[in-house]
Design an enzyme around this catalytic site. Structure first.
Site, PDB file in Angstrom:
ATOM      1  CE1 TYR A 299      11.760  30.282  10.438  1.00 40.96           C
ATOM      2  CE2 TYR A 299      12.517  32.535  10.717  1.00 40.96           C
ATOM      3  CZ  TYR A 299      12.468  31.226  11.147  1.00 40.96           C
ATOM      4  OH  TYR A 299      13.137  30.872  12.292  1.00 40.96           O
ATOM      5  CE1 TYR A 349      11.590  33.227  14.847  1.00 40.40           C
ATOM      6  CE2 TYR A 349      13.061  32.170  16.409  1.00 40.40           C
ATOM      7  CZ  TYR A 349      12.799  32.653  15.138  1.00 40.40           C
ATOM      8  OH  TYR A 349      13.766  32.567  14.163  1.00 40.40           O
TER       9      TYR A 349
END
Ligand SMILES: [Zn+2]
Ligand SMILES: [Zn+2]
Lengths: 418, 173
Positions: A299, A349
């Site tokens: 991440y 995102y």
């Protein structure tokens, strides 16, 4: 591998490989979608159904997550003619993807439904900005939030920065090393037609970009985009008659946390992240270790988040993350490439979904890069990783996803090629 | 009694049922720093909580705590997000480890109190002060007065304490 005393791995072991991701879908990554989260979410779920070869009647479970910036499951199910036996729309951002995959396995194992679509739909640039700018930043500061927001300590970057700074202090981590996370992920994005930013960046580009919140430069931060994403989970035995090679779920960890979740800086080391605890569930339950992983989705809300997780999950020693991400290991063609779609820093995102989607495509050996399509309709991968080329990892069998909510909470998943 | 106040044109509110926060900020308004001390295990805790994080005891006593410590970590905000802070960059958010209860009850635990770097009178510090502070800097607590029943604890350089010759700062200045 010794099992930690507080984790009963009996059930997860039994479930190892029993469930699989069979369909993935997404909208384009844009800034200014011009669409509602309902319209985008419906598009993504439909795309994932088509990808899997499933009809509306085959899906009977839905899960989603948001920060009250999305459309709940029942509307999307209605739009697509899906009758639900189970749905739940939960609050949350990063780290929700892997956690909801775990919940999907649980509700199917409990006999509550048989095939689950998980989606995240967000206008993260044009409506509710993920960086926190806009209406949310001007909201009154109430009660417990006085201890943070009253000090201009609110956005994700602001909330995480003390962890990042302390890591540099304790281990001598250099800005140039951390910048390599962006450099490598941008190289991968340049081979991804879907990526919002396809440009390749250099270390100098990153460390000379304007400072947002020291130690975070602009290019240490991910790109806010509008998009919807979906993954479909079902039993592996059902997956066998579907369109693609399934991505079998070996093990999953959901929102595993450090102590003192009310204010995690009270309990150090503060340069440690949730992966320190999550690794003791992930690796034993998956029956593999970091050395067995061919590609990682770590991440990357920020360059630092990738690096810190790699350390605490054991891909390198604690404190050696800066060297690890600068070593070439994480590049396509390296020993363990990561964020091969460009991740949050470059592709878009999504609160974690796109890094799971990417690993599913990698495990199918079907990364949607610039390689030519052959007469059989399949991509002929060249494994030439230069700009505008291939991003398929050669002979990939096992992947890991390391999901992040914040330094104190993370989720993770190991998948293998079915 | 609830609190409605304004700080840097930013509305700050505490609901009337939120006893812990009302009491925490009421002591701050008197320029006294108080933390809850558990009635059972006697540990102090920050920020306010309804039960003791170490023994679950539901009762505690507000206890005066010395507002002194060293910077444990920090950040320097150059791009403000909240409207109240956009015109006030650069500003510093400091995580200061109190001398009181340092390294207790276990090695990696301490009372680490978040606030901005301010002048001694509680105004956000000017850029030349921001450049002086780093990990290890000795700090003392001061207060920004907001309104009746509420002041915000803040950190300022402790003029009386010996300062490290070179507090640790981010390598790229
Ligand atoms: Zn290719
Ligand atoms: Zn206690």
């Amino acid at each position: 591998m010794p099992l930690p005393a507080d984790t009963d791995a009996t059930t997860p072991k039994y479930l190892r490989d029993k469930y699989a991701i069979v369909g993935v879908g997404e909208t384009t990554y844009t800034r200014g979608s011009g669409k509602t989260t309902r319209a985008m979410g419906t598009f993504a779920v439909r795309a994932a159904m088509q990808d899997a070869g499933l009809k509306p009647g085959d899906i009977d479970g839905m899960l989603s997550y948001s920060g009250n910036d999305s459309t709940p499951s029942p509307f999307l199910a209605g739009d697509l003619g899906i009758r639900l036996n189970f749905f739940m729309d939960v609050n949350g951002g990063g780290s929700s993807t892997e956690a909801l995959i775990g919940i999907a396995i649980g509700i199917m194992e409990a006999g509550m439904c048989k095939c689950v679509a998980i989606f995240r739909s967000m206008n993260g640039y044009s409506q509710v900005r993920i960086g926190g700018t806009g209406a949310r930043s001007a909201a009154p500061v109430n009660g417990d939030a006085l201890h943070s927001r009253a000090y201009g300590w609110q956005s994700a970057g602001q909330m995480f920065a003390p962890t990042f700074m302390r890591h540099m202090y304790e281990y001598g981590t250099k800005p140039e090393q951390v910048a390599m996370v962006k450099v490598v992920h941008s190289e991968h994005a340049s081979n991804n037609p879907k990526a919002f930013y396809k440009k390749r960046y250099t270390v100098d580009d990153v460390i000379n970009s304007r400072m947002i919140c020291k130690p975070l430069h602009l290019l240490d931060c991910c790109v806010e985009t509008d998009n919807a994403t979906c993954i479909i989970v079902t039993r592996t035995e059902r997956a066998r008659d579907l369109r693609h090679t399934p991505a079998l779920i070996r093990g999953v960890v959901g929102r595993c946390s450090k102590p003192r979740t009310d204010m995690h800086y009270q309990h150090g080391p503060i340069s440690r992240v949730a992966g320190y605890y999550a690794k003791d569930i992930l690796w034993p339950n998956s029956g593999v270790g970091p050395e067995d992983i061919d590609a990682v989705g770590a991440y990357d809300a920020f360059t630092f988040t990738s690096m810190l997780q790699l350390e605490d999950y054991g891909f390198c020693k604690k404190g050696e993350g800066g060297e690890y991400v600068s070593s070439g290991i994480t590049r396509l063609g390296g020993k363990r490439p990561q964020n091969t779609s460009g991740g949050h820093l470059c592709e878009g995102y999504t609160h974690g979904m796109n890094m799971v989607i990417e690993n599913v495509r990698q495990l199918r050996h079907d990364a949607d890069d610039y390689c030519p399509i052959g007469p059989d309709g399949k991509r002929q991968h060249t494994f030439d990783y230069r700009e505008g080329g291939c991003r398929q990892v050669r002979n990939i069998e096992v992947t890991a996803n390391l999901g992040w909510a914040n330094p104190m909470t993370g989720s993770a998943m190991v998948m293998r090629r079915g | 009694m609830s609190i409605r106040a304004n700080y840097l044109d930013m509305p700050l509110t505490i609901d009337d049922l939120d006893g812990e926060n009302l009491e925490y900020f009421r002591h701050c308004a008197e320029h006294d720093f108080h933390l809850q001390q558990c009635d059972e295990c006697k540990l102090l805790r920050y920020p306010p909580t309804t039960a003791c994080p170490w023994c679950t005891c539901l009762t505690s006593t507000w206890t005066k705590v010395e507002g002194k410590g060293a910077v444990y970590s920090y950040e320097e905000v150059r791009h403000g997000i909240q409207p109240a802070f956009q015109a006030r960059v650069p500003y510093m958010v400091l995580l200061v480890e109190l001398d009181t209860q340092k390294g207790k009850p276990t090695e990696h635990e301490s009372l680490r109190v978040v606030a901005n770097l301010t002048t001694p009178d509680g105004v956000l510090a000017p850029p030349d002060t921001v450049r002086q502070v780093g990990i290890g800097s000795r700090m003392r607590m001061v207060f920004s007065d907001v309104g009746p029943g509420i002041s915000l604890p803040q950190w300022t350089l402790d003029e009386a304490a010996p300062q490290p010759a070179k507090p640790w700062r981010y390598p790229q200045e």
